[in-house]
Design an enzyme around this catalytic site. Structure first.
Site, PDB file in Angstrom:
ATOM      1  N   CYS A 224       0.804  -1.237  -0.005  1.00 32.53           N
ATOM      2  CA  CYS A 224      -0.105   0.026  -0.031  1.00 32.53           C
ATOM      3  C   CYS A 224       0.858   1.228   0.087  1.00 32.53           C
ATOM      4  O   CYS A 224       0.325   2.346  -0.419  1.00 32.53           O
ATOM      5  CB  CYS A 224      -0.831  -0.054   1.279  1.00 32.53           C
ATOM      6  SG  CYS A 224      -1.926  -1.528   1.301  1.00 32.53           S
TER       7      CYS A 224
ATOM      8  N   HIS B 165      -3.784   7.081   1.230  1.00 32.37           N
ATOM      9  CA  HIS B 165      -3.998   5.761   0.517  1.00 32.37           C
ATOM     10  C   HIS B 165      -5.303   5.272   0.970  1.00 32.37           C
ATOM     11  O   HIS B 165      -5.911   5.345   2.241  1.00 32.37           O
ATOM     12  CB  HIS B 165      -3.065   4.556   0.937  1.00 32.37           C
ATOM     13  CG  HIS B 165      -3.627   3.477   1.024  1.00 32.37           C
ATOM     14  ND1 HIS B 165      -3.764   2.853  -0.276  1.00 32.37           N
ATOM     15  CD2 HIS B 165      -3.581   2.227   1.716  1.00 32.37           C
ATOM     16  CE1 HIS B 165      -3.960   1.583  -0.035  1.00 32.37           C
ATOM     17  NE2 HIS B 165      -3.920   1.211   1.272  1.00 32.37           N
TER      18      HIS B 165
ATOM     19  N   ASN C  27     -10.016  -0.669  -2.311  1.00 33.69           N
ATOM     20  CA  ASN C  27      -8.644  -0.594  -1.722  1.00 33.69           C
ATOM     21  C   ASN C  27      -7.620  -1.103  -3.141  1.00 33.69           C
ATOM     22  O   ASN C  27      -7.690  -2.309  -3.252  1.00 33.69           O
ATOM     23  CB  ASN C  27      -8.320  -1.154  -0.535  1.00 33.69           C
ATOM     24  CG  ASN C  27      -6.811  -1.061  -0.265  1.00 33.69           C
ATOM     25  OD1 ASN C  27      -5.910  -0.862  -1.170  1.00 33.69           O
ATOM     26  ND2 ASN C  27      -6.530  -1.399   1.070  1.00 33.69           N
TER      27      ASN C  27
HETATM   28  O1  UT7 Z   1      -4.516  -1.194   2.725  1.00 34.38           O
HETATM   29  C1  UT7 Z   1      -4.035  -1.985   3.396  1.00 34.38           C
HETATM   30  C2  UT7 Z   1      -4.453  -1.686   5.079  1.00 34.38           C
HETATM   31  N1  UT7 Z   1      -5.450  -2.314   5.247  1.00 34.38           N
HETATM   32  C3  UT7 Z   1      -6.497  -1.718   6.264  1.00 34.38           C
HETATM   33  O2  UT7 Z   1      -6.136  -0.446   6.521  1.00 34.38           O
HETATM   34  C4  UT7 Z   1      -7.538  -2.363   6.378  1.00 34.38           C
HETATM   35  C5  UT7 Z   1      -8.022  -2.291   7.955  1.00 34.38           C
HETATM   36  N2  UT7 Z   1      -8.713  -2.953   8.848  1.00 34.38           N
HETATM   37  C6  UT7 Z   1     -10.095  -2.761   8.365  1.00 34.38           C
HETATM   38  O3  UT7 Z   1     -10.308  -1.984   7.551  1.00 34.38           O
HETATM   39  C7  UT7 Z   1     -11.054  -3.491   9.018  1.00 34.38           C
HETATM   40  O4  UT7 Z   1     -10.547  -4.432  10.226  1.00 34.38           O
HETATM   41  C8  UT7 Z   1     -11.920  -4.517   8.168  1.00 34.38           C
HETATM   42  C9  UT7 Z   1     -13.063  -3.563   7.362  1.00 34.38           C
HETATM   43  C10 UT7 Z   1     -11.207  -5.235   7.465  1.00 34.38           C
HETATM   44  C11 UT7 Z   1     -13.080  -5.526   9.057  1.00 34.38           C
HETATM   45  O5  UT7 Z   1     -13.684  -4.559  10.109  1.00 34.38           O
HETATM   46  P1  UT7 Z   1     -13.990  -4.881  11.690  1.00 34.38           P
HETATM   47  O6  UT7 Z   1     -14.721  -4.078  12.079  1.00 34.38           O
HETATM   48  O7  UT7 Z   1     -12.432  -4.837  12.042  1.00 34.38           O
HETATM   49  O8  UT7 Z   1     -14.344  -6.213  11.539  1.00 34.38           O
HETATM   50  P2  UT7 Z   1     -13.890  -7.721  12.201  1.00 34.38           P
HETATM   51  O9  UT7 Z   1     -12.783  -8.318  11.407  1.00 34.38           O
HETATM   52  O10 UT7 Z   1     -13.591  -7.651  13.515  1.00 34.38           O
HETATM   53  O11 UT7 Z   1     -15.042  -8.539  12.058  1.00 34.38           O
HETATM   54  C12 UT7 Z   1     -16.331  -8.277  12.640  1.00 34.38           C
HETATM   55  C13 UT7 Z   1     -17.286  -9.466  12.438  1.00 34.38           C
HETATM   56  C14 UT7 Z   1     -16.843 -10.955  12.447  1.00 34.38           C
HETATM   57  O12 UT7 Z   1     -17.989 -11.516  12.747  1.00 34.38           O
HETATM   58  P3  UT7 Z   1     -18.174 -12.062  14.140  1.00 34.38           P
HETATM   59  O13 UT7 Z   1     -16.908 -12.856  14.762  1.00 34.38           O
HETATM   60  O14 UT7 Z   1     -18.315 -10.946  15.021  1.00 34.38           O
HETATM   61  O15 UT7 Z   1     -19.379 -12.819  14.275  1.00 34.38           O
HETATM   62  C15 UT7 Z   1     -16.510 -11.145  10.885  1.00 34.38           C
HETATM   63  O16 UT7 Z   1     -16.588 -12.732  10.543  1.00 34.38           O
HETATM   64  O17 UT7 Z   1     -17.738  -9.213  10.957  1.00 34.38           O
HETATM   65  C16 UT7 Z   1     -17.516 -10.454  10.332  1.00 34.38           C
HETATM   66  N3  UT7 Z   1     -17.064 -10.359   8.825  1.00 34.38           N
HETATM   67  C17 UT7 Z   1     -17.915 -10.104   7.743  1.00 34.38           C
HETATM   68  N4  UT7 Z   1     -19.193  -9.977   7.865  1.00 34.38           N
HETATM   69  C18 UT7 Z   1     -19.943  -9.795   6.581  1.00 34.38           C
HETATM   70  C19 UT7 Z   1     -15.686 -10.174   8.291  1.00 34.38           C
HETATM   71  N5  UT7 Z   1     -15.766  -9.866   7.111  1.00 34.38           N
HETATM   72  C20 UT7 Z   1     -17.091  -9.698   6.850  1.00 34.38           C
HETATM   73  C21 UT7 Z   1     -17.844  -9.524   5.553  1.00 34.38           C
HETATM   74  N6  UT7 Z   1     -19.225  -9.526   5.447  1.00 34.38           N
HETATM   75  N7  UT7 Z   1     -17.249  -9.267   4.115  1.00 34.38           N
END
Ligand code: UT7
Length: 336
Positions: free
Chosen positions: A115, A262, A292
């Site tokens: 990135c 980014h 992204n």
């Molecule tokens: O460019 C490189 C740098 N990358 C970044 O900066 C990304 C940084 N991180 C993020 O943007 C966020 O962490 C994400 C958008 C990737 C994820 O959001 P989050 O609020 O951190 O969600 P999480 O990973 O903690 O997941 C929360 C819940 C989980 O379910 P449970 O365990 O609470 O039941 C996941 O399984 O959301 C679930 N989940 C989804 N649900 C529906 C994860 N991905 C999805 C999805 N659709 N696509």
């Protein structure tokens, strides 16, 4: 010592639009979840048979940048290509661009900083111009993510985020000493290397080993992301590296005319916007439309901001990136 400036910008994104709704047909996700957590509404994916690859998209963006700069391909002194999704394991895409542009021979360098790749590439180009070694350097960021994502529910936390596309900038020597790229600031912290990574296949884990470790599963050569850890580090490092750049130039957040982050997550961009008290007209986001695109995200956004007349001569433009490595970087530019 010379200064460098961006003389031309270009972008290319595949025509094929993939909406959040489209993704719900192949994995357990929802438009609501994706928009709420990331801001993304749709992204572009290469379609089989459309002829696009990472190098080809980079070439298309580069052609526009060259035309806009009014610089002949044979006057390019160096190509710097940033990607995490090269066409080949080796050689890198830089040499493909040299061939696609029809340049006889020229130096071509690939940058592996994910990135932060475009800002790293910009910094490399800037140093070569500052020392006087080269006059015109083409910097490209391009990614073909869609070919390497896990479209099952297992990969949903990563797959919904990433999109394909390319952006390019032609850097040239700048006669005015107070304009152009004022400074660049680069960082890495390898202890987090595996927190956002694609471990194999690699020289450390070739395909047979991957199959042996996962006999019951599909071969897991998909990206892994510890989303929350990445998010937490991103907001801290973005802020630090922007302040580092501003302080270095004796500037403050009040001096920023355009901030181009980014495009990792709209929530990250909004956090930084709020922290630096910038209004909507001072920040450019397009993650809603492209997701992204990693190394391509800043040059695509910068190109669009420029096309829309939001980047003008004399403006202070700040670029900042954070991502896999972890790596992070900023560039402070007085638009020439
Ligand atoms: O460019 C490189 C740098 N990358 C970044 O900066 C990304 C940084 N991180 C993020 O943007 C966020 O962490 C994400 C958008 C990737 C994820 O959001 P989050 O609020 O951190 O969600 P999480 O990973 O903690 O997941 C929360 C819940 C989980 O379910 P449970 O365990 O609470 O039941 C996941 O399984 O959301 C679930 N989940 C989804 N649900 C529906 C994860 N991905 C999805 C999805 N659709 N696509």
């Amino acid at each position: 010592m010379y200064q460098s400036k961006i003389a031309g910008l270009g972008k290319y994104v595949p025509e094929n639009i993939v909406t959040n709704e489209d993704l719900t047909k192949v994995m357990d996700t929802s438009d609501e979840w994706i928009q709420e957590r990331t801001g993304i509404k749709e992204r572009r994916h290469i379609k089989k048979g459309d002829g696009n690859t990472t190098a080809v998209m980079g070439y298309k963006a580069a052609k526009t940048a060259l035309e806009r700069a009014g610089i002949d391909k044979n006057d390019i002194d160096l190509i710097v290509f940033a990607t995490l999704s090269p066409d080949y394991y080796f050689p890198g895409c830089g040499v493909q661009i040299q061939e696609l542009l029809g340049i006889g021979t020229c130096p071509a360098l690939d940058v592996r900083n994910q990135c932060s790749g475009f800002v790293y590439g910009l910094s490399v180009a800037d140093q070569f111009i500052k020392t006087g070694m080269y006059k015109n350097v083409l910097v490209i960021g391009s990614e073909n993510h869609s070919g390497g994502l896990d479209f099952s529910t297992r990969g949903r936390n990563v797959t919904v985020i990433f999109g394909d596309g390319a952006g390019a900038a032609l850097l040239t020597r700048c006669e005015e000493t107070d304009k152009g790229i004022l400074s660049t600031h680069l960082h890495s912290e390898g202890k987090f290397a595996e927190e956002l990574s694609l471990i194999g296949p690699s020289t450390n884990k070739w395909v047979p080993e991957l199959i042996e470790e996962n006999p019951q599963e599909d071969i897991p050569y998909y990206p892994y992301m510890n989303g929350q850890l990445v998010f937490k580090n991103a907001v801290v490092r973005f802020s630090e590296v922007i302040m580092e750049g501003l302080n270095h130039n004796k500037l403050t957040p009040n001096d920023i005319n355009m901030f181009i982050p980014h495009q990792a997550n709209l929530r990250i961009s909004q956090f930084i916007q709020k922290k630096f008290k910038l209004d909507d007209s001072q920040v450019y986001n397009n993650i809603q439309r492209y997701g992204n695109t990693t190394a391509a995200s800043i040059p695509i956004a910068l190109t669009e901001a420029w096309e829309e007349g939001k980047v003008k001569s004399g403006d202070l433009v700040v670029l900042a990136a954070f991502g896999s490595g972890f790596t992070w970087a900023s560039a402070i530019i007085r638009w020439a």
